[in-house]
Enzyme design. Sequence first.
Site, mmCIF file in Angstrom:
data_model
loop_
_atom_site.group_PDB
_atom_site.id
_atom_site.type_symbol
_atom_site.label_atom_id
_atom_site.label_comp_id
_atom_site.label_asym_id
_atom_site.label_seq_id
_atom_site.Cartn_x
_atom_site.Cartn_y
_atom_site.Cartn_z
ATOM 1 N N LYS A 224 -78.351 59.519 27.588
ATOM 2 C CA LYS A 224 -76.906 59.444 27.321
ATOM 3 C C LYS A 224 -76.122 59.420 28.623
ATOM 4 O O LYS A 224 -76.619 59.844 29.672
ATOM 5 C CB LYS A 224 -76.490 60.611 26.429
ATOM 6 C CG LYS A 224 -77.080 60.431 25.026
ATOM 7 C CD LYS A 224 -76.172 60.816 23.916
ATOM 8 C CE LYS A 224 -76.731 60.296 22.616
ATOM 9 N NZ LYS A 224 -76.494 61.167 21.491
ATOM 10 N N ARG A 258 -84.415 63.644 19.381
ATOM 11 C CA ARG A 258 -84.381 62.173 19.298
ATOM 12 C C ARG A 258 -84.518 61.624 20.713
ATOM 13 O O ARG A 258 -83.719 61.971 21.590
ATOM 14 C CB ARG A 258 -83.049 61.764 18.658
ATOM 15 C CG ARG A 258 -82.921 60.310 18.314
ATOM 16 C CD ARG A 258 -81.599 60.046 17.596
ATOM 17 N NE ARG A 258 -81.477 58.648 17.208
ATOM 18 C CZ ARG A 258 -81.037 57.692 18.013
ATOM 19 N NH1 ARG A 258 -80.653 57.969 19.241
ATOM 20 N NH2 ARG A 258 -80.975 56.437 17.578
HETATM 21 C C1 9MG Z 1 -77.981 57.044 16.303
HETATM 22 N N1 9MG Z 1 -77.781 58.096 17.277
HETATM 23 C C2 9MG Z 1 -77.452 57.961 18.587
HETATM 24 N N2 9MG Z 1 -77.334 59.164 19.160
HETATM 25 C C3 9MG Z 1 -77.604 60.091 18.209
HETATM 26 C C4 9MG Z 1 -77.620 61.485 18.171
HETATM 27 O O1 9MG Z 1 -77.305 62.216 19.236
HETATM 28 N N3 9MG Z 1 -77.939 62.099 17.029
HETATM 29 C C5 9MG Z 1 -78.224 61.378 15.908
HETATM 30 N N4 9MG Z 1 -78.526 62.047 14.780
HETATM 31 N N5 9MG Z 1 -78.202 60.031 15.873
HETATM 32 C C6 9MG Z 1 -77.892 59.411 17.004
#
Ligand code: 9MG
Length: 278
Positions: A224, A258
């Site tokens: 990010k 994720r």
């Molecule tokens: C699709 N997406 C992109 N960033 C995300 C995040 O931090 N959490 C979740 N649940 N989906 C995300």
Amino acid sequence: MITTLRCADKTLDLTRPVVMGVLNVTPDSFSDGGRFLAAEAAVAHGLRLIEEGASIIDIGGESTRPGAAPVEPDEEIRRVLPVVERLRKAAPHVVISVDTSKPEVIREAVGAGVGLLNDVRAFQEPGALEAAAASGCALCLMHMQGDPRTMQDAPSYVDVVKEVKAFLDARAQACRLAGIPPERLLIDPGFGFGKTLEHNRELLRDLRMLAAGELPVLVGLSRKSFVGKLTGRPATERLQGSVAMAVIAALNGARVVRAHDVAATVDALRIVSWVEGS
Ligand code: 9MG
């Protein structure tokens, strides 16, 4: 805390933190040779993420990056569905997730056998909660302030942790009223979604405030822009910063991480599990 997540025909053990691998099927991801080859390349990448240890593969056909333009439901379905169908055949043991907010996409994805629905809008779009409730899938409820086009313009909170928690509690309650049991829910503070660097820091530092509740916490920190701000690195060189964030989140109670860089994140979370004795 609930440690078994019900994902339609599968269950996921969350006594230790697990990795959700990111599989974007937007045109900038796998578009070189047209739709068929793009789907094949996406499936091959998904299988690689599974080999690296991902417990969930999250397939997304609409970018949620700051400034991203919306996509029509039909186009999102055309991007996502062939990949869901092929990956489900090739790896029937893995939980497949679709990252969407649209009821039309939810219904198609459920029909194709996904086990998890990941919605950055926490199922607030008209018809989304009803479509999700009618499935047996797990739901990830994420917090976002604003929408992807404008969310980073001027994020503002009095107390970011309290406000995010209150929102997630309210969405979990809406799910319960719609007949979705807590064993099918994950909550997510939505790092980078309408948050400044300081908001992200407070949420990561105080993640226990969310993780101490009944519902397991999912975090998305991988590559990010705030990882880039802190490390001075472009998106493709944020592995170390992202893994450091994943470790802090898991030590603070996150159960699903994720990530784009699955192998490195799985290794790091094994160390966390070892330290925690789980
Ligand atoms: C699709 N997406 C992109 N960033 C995300 C995040 O931090 N959490 C979740 N649940 N989906 C995300």
